[in-house]
Design a protein around this motif. Sequence first.
Motif, PDB file in Angstrom:
ATOM      1  N   THR A  74       0.836  -1.218   0.000  1.00  0.00           N
ATOM      2  CA  THR A  74       0.000   0.000   0.000  1.00  0.00           C
ATOM      3  C   THR A  74       0.868   1.264   0.000  1.00  0.00           C
ATOM      4  O   THR A  74       0.538   2.248  -0.662  1.00  0.00           O
ATOM      5  CB  THR A  74      -0.981   0.036   1.192  1.00  0.00           C
ATOM      6  OG1 THR A  74      -0.234  -0.173   2.386  1.00  0.00           O
ATOM      7  CG2 THR A  74      -2.039  -1.034   1.083  1.00  0.00           C
ATOM      8  N   ASP A  75       2.006   1.221   0.711  1.00  0.00           N
ATOM      9  CA  ASP A  75       2.887   2.398   0.713  1.00  0.00           C
ATOM     10  C   ASP A  75       3.454   2.642  -0.685  1.00  0.00           C
ATOM     11  O   ASP A  75       3.553   3.792  -1.142  1.00  0.00           O
ATOM     12  CB  ASP A  75       4.065   2.194   1.685  1.00  0.00           C
ATOM     13  CG  ASP A  75       3.622   2.309   3.142  1.00  0.00           C
ATOM     14  OD1 ASP A  75       2.419   2.517   3.378  1.00  0.00           O
ATOM     15  OD2 ASP A  75       4.495   2.178   4.027  1.00  0.00           O
ATOM     16  N   SER A  76       3.834   1.547  -1.355  1.00  0.00           N
ATOM     17  CA  SER A  76       4.411   1.681  -2.692  1.00  0.00           C
ATOM     18  C   SER A  76       3.414   2.351  -3.650  1.00  0.00           C
ATOM     19  O   SER A  76       3.757   3.262  -4.406  1.00  0.00           O
ATOM     20  CB  SER A  76       4.807   0.288  -3.200  1.00  0.00           C
ATOM     21  OG  SER A  76       5.622   0.400  -4.321  1.00  0.00           O
ATOM     22  N   VAL A  77       2.174   1.901  -3.568  1.00  0.00           N
ATOM     23  CA  VAL A  77       1.136   2.479  -4.435  1.00  0.00           C
ATOM     24  C   VAL A  77       0.859   3.933  -4.029  1.00  0.00           C
ATOM     25  O   VAL A  77       0.748   4.821  -4.883  1.00  0.00           O
ATOM     26  CB  VAL A  77      -0.159   1.630  -4.370  1.00  0.00           C
ATOM     27  CG1 VAL A  77      -1.290   2.297  -5.139  1.00  0.00           C
ATOM     28  CG2 VAL A  77       0.107   0.230  -4.917  1.00  0.00           C
ATOM     29  N   ALA A  78       0.792   4.174  -2.716  1.00  0.00           N
ATOM     30  CA  ALA A  78       0.488   5.539  -2.247  1.00  0.00           C
ATOM     31  C   ALA A  78       1.590   6.514  -2.670  1.00  0.00           C
ATOM     32  O   ALA A  78       1.307   7.647  -3.078  1.00  0.00           O
ATOM     33  CB  ALA A  78       0.330   5.536  -0.731  1.00  0.00           C
ATOM     34  N   ILE A  79       2.849   6.072  -2.583  1.00  0.00           N
ATOM     35  CA  ILE A  79       3.965   6.966  -2.946  1.00  0.00           C
ATOM     36  C   ILE A  79       3.900   7.295  -4.434  1.00  0.00           C
ATOM     37  O   ILE A  79       4.053   8.445  -4.848  1.00  0.00           O
ATOM     38  CB  ILE A  79       5.313   6.320  -2.550  1.00  0.00           C
ATOM     39  CG1 ILE A  79       5.441   6.301  -1.024  1.00  0.00           C
ATOM     40  CG2 ILE A  79       6.491   7.062  -3.177  1.00  0.00           C
ATOM     41  CD1 ILE A  79       6.580   5.447  -0.495  1.00  0.00           C
ATOM     42  N   ALA A 126       5.192  -8.866  -6.576  1.00  0.00           N
ATOM     43  CA  ALA A 126       4.109  -7.880  -6.442  1.00  0.00           C
ATOM     44  C   ALA A 126       4.676  -6.462  -6.478  1.00  0.00           C
ATOM     45  O   ALA A 126       4.102  -5.556  -7.091  1.00  0.00           O
ATOM     46  CB  ALA A 126       3.358  -8.111  -5.132  1.00  0.00           C
ATOM     47  N   LEU A 127       5.832  -6.258  -5.838  1.00  0.00           N
ATOM     48  CA  LEU A 127       6.392  -4.908  -5.763  1.00  0.00           C
ATOM     49  C   LEU A 127       7.057  -4.476  -7.068  1.00  0.00           C
ATOM     50  O   LEU A 127       7.121  -3.284  -7.369  1.00  0.00           O
ATOM     51  CB  LEU A 127       7.372  -4.821  -4.590  1.00  0.00           C
ATOM     52  CG  LEU A 127       6.697  -4.946  -3.214  1.00  0.00           C
ATOM     53  CD1 LEU A 127       7.728  -5.043  -2.107  1.00  0.00           C
ATOM     54  CD2 LEU A 127       5.754  -3.769  -2.961  1.00  0.00           C
ATOM     55  N   ILE A 128       7.546  -5.431  -7.848  1.00  0.00           N
ATOM     56  CA  ILE A 128       8.062  -5.064  -9.182  1.00  0.00           C
ATOM     57  C   ILE A 128       6.895  -4.564 -10.036  1.00  0.00           C
ATOM     58  O   ILE A 128       7.006  -3.575 -10.756  1.00  0.00           O
ATOM     59  CB  ILE A 128       8.771  -6.270  -9.841  1.00  0.00           C
ATOM     60  CG1 ILE A 128      10.121  -6.524  -9.156  1.00  0.00           C
ATOM     61  CG2 ILE A 128       8.978  -6.029 -11.344  1.00  0.00           C
ATOM     62  CD1 ILE A 128      10.817  -7.804  -9.591  1.00  0.00           C
ATOM     63  N   ALA A 129       5.763  -5.270  -9.916  1.00  0.00           N
ATOM     64  CA  ALA A 129       4.582  -4.834 -10.681  1.00  0.00           C
ATOM     65  C   ALA A 129       4.055  -3.506 -10.162  1.00  0.00           C
ATOM     66  O   ALA A 129       3.496  -2.711 -10.909  1.00  0.00           O
ATOM     67  CB  ALA A 129       3.493  -5.905 -10.610  1.00  0.00           C
ATOM     68  N   LYS A 130       4.221  -3.281  -8.882  1.00  0.00           N
ATOM     69  CA  LYS A 130       3.645  -2.078  -8.272  1.00  0.00           C
ATOM     70  C   LYS A 130       4.735  -1.161  -7.731  1.00  0.00           C
ATOM     71  O   LYS A 130       4.818  -0.901  -6.531  1.00  0.00           O
ATOM     72  CB  LYS A 130       2.634  -2.465  -7.187  1.00  0.00           C
ATOM     73  CG  LYS A 130       1.317  -2.971  -7.769  1.00  0.00           C
ATOM     74  CD  LYS A 130       0.571  -1.856  -8.492  1.00  0.00           C
ATOM     75  CE  LYS A 130      -0.730  -2.361  -9.078  1.00  0.00           C
ATOM     76  NZ  LYS A 130      -1.333  -1.337  -9.967  1.00  0.00           N
ATOM     77  N   TYR A 131       5.611  -0.757  -8.638  1.00  0.00           N
ATOM     78  CA  TYR A 131       6.346   0.488  -8.486  1.00  0.00           C
ATOM     79  C   TYR A 131       7.630   0.505  -7.660  1.00  0.00           C
ATOM     80  O   TYR A 131       8.189   1.591  -7.464  1.00  0.00           O
ATOM     81  CB  TYR A 131       5.405   1.591  -7.958  1.00  0.00           C
ATOM     82  CG  TYR A 131       4.040   1.602  -8.599  1.00  0.00           C
ATOM     83  CD1 TYR A 131       3.900   1.433  -9.971  1.00  0.00           C
ATOM     84  CD2 TYR A 131       2.887   1.759  -7.838  1.00  0.00           C
ATOM     85  CE1 TYR A 131       2.646   1.442 -10.569  1.00  0.00           C
ATOM     86  CE2 TYR A 131       1.632   1.771  -8.428  1.00  0.00           C
ATOM     87  CZ  TYR A 131       1.511   1.603  -9.789  1.00  0.00           C
ATOM     88  OH  TYR A 131       0.289   1.613 -10.381  1.00  0.00           O
ATOM     89  N   ALA A 132       8.129  -0.626  -7.164  1.00  0.00           N
ATOM     90  CA  ALA A 132       9.388  -0.554  -6.406  1.00  0.00           C
ATOM     91  C   ALA A 132      10.531  -0.184  -7.343  1.00  0.00           C
ATOM     92  O   ALA A 132      10.613  -0.684  -8.468  1.00  0.00           O
ATOM     93  CB  ALA A 132       9.675  -1.889  -5.739  1.00  0.00           C
TER      94      ALA A 132
END
Length: 444
Positions: free
Chosen positions: A239-244, A279-285
């Motif tokens: 959620t933090d990754s998406v929010a940022i 999941a984090l590669i897909a969502k912005y890390a």
Amino acid sequence: MALTGIQIFKLLPGTNCKKCGAATCLAFAMNLASGKAELDACPDVSEESREKLSAASAPPIRPLTIGYGDTATKIGGETVLFRHEKTFYNPTGIAAMINDSESDADIATKVKRFMNFQYLRVGLNLRPELVVVKGAARLAEAAKAVVDNSDMSVVLYSEDTAALKKATDALAGKNPLIGPATMANCDEVAKIALEAKVPVWAKAANIDEVADLTKKLTAAGVKDIVIDSGARTVKDAFTDSVAIRRAALGGNRDFGFPTIAFPCEITDNLAMQTAISAALIAKYAGVVVLSDFDGASVFPLLLERLNIFTDPQRPMTVVQDIYPINNPDENSPVLVTTNFSLTYFIVSGEVEGSRVPCWLLIKEAEGLSVLTAWAAGKFSGDDVGMFVKKSGIEEKIKHKSVIIPGYAASILGDMEEELSGWKVSIGPREAAHLPKFLKDYTVS
Ligand code: SF4
């Protein structure tokens, strides 16, 4: 705030000199506004205008580079929330953690093992690039052991600022990412980073602290910041990754930096770390850090990354050319197909596996697969026939035989008409059937 084409046009010299490759300054301004051109292409823009345009055209997420040489990892620079809106530009860096309590010999063995995780796919060498070195007492020595025994780039991880400074100095010229900078130590870490001209990762206590921390670092003069929201649960990391990303794209400059995530500090289980990283590669890390690399973990992450960071609007292509496979000679069969890279790599792989020496002719077809190219009129009989004639293959062979893909069987008549005196054969529809086909095939 992004400028419109007209607003950009007003800041350009207005001489229509064409040095930038555009027909007019207005055309260049429009290209700049839509992200199709770089400001540097105009050599005559004034310094004052350049400053205004650079600030206005800066991407909402600051791009920065970690490391050096072939493994230098550029992260950030993204402009959209969803890949289908445009494209994602800078692939997530994939890192494994090393602790400075390990001996230099063990570190050398480990990083040499890491470097073996390299896979050739669609003409690209896929590999992880980064090693996080964590510790204090031996941080500098451990980091040196990484760069002395591999070409991997380094992220330094130490709450001991003296150790961080020593290790940063030991990696002079290697551009490590250093941190964590926290609310407590960020002035000291900023000083080390500014002296060494390296990027900083900023670890907040939680998402609510991120803006205060990046503000503090920015005020200290640090521009290249990587955000760690401090999340150490799957839910918070996601959620933090998406929010940022949302905040950055919404214009909040305090969040306009790439991120680093530590799945290795969420769980000890490498398979779970891999799933979280996926999941984090897909969502912005910007960077994901695992506790170790193994093939079952690295390979799927590299492939996922390749897919996500490929421009969906541009098919991957290979260059139109004659490709020799298995050392062909003047009697070897000739196959022709399209320049869609997946088609090329599947066909060339099957031909290579057959061990039959062949010439593979790749025809430009806007990166479309055979059936799509044929349906779009990019792989018609006269067109392919003309290409075979002009390709130069006749100088390499004694026969006049060519094999077309089974899916393009309907072009046979037109091809024979275009290629007078040639024998055109229909190959299999599926590349997997090529080895058997080639073993039974004779040129004439
Ligand atoms: S190089 Fe600059 S001045 Fe010349 S046409 Fe392009 S934008 Fe205009």
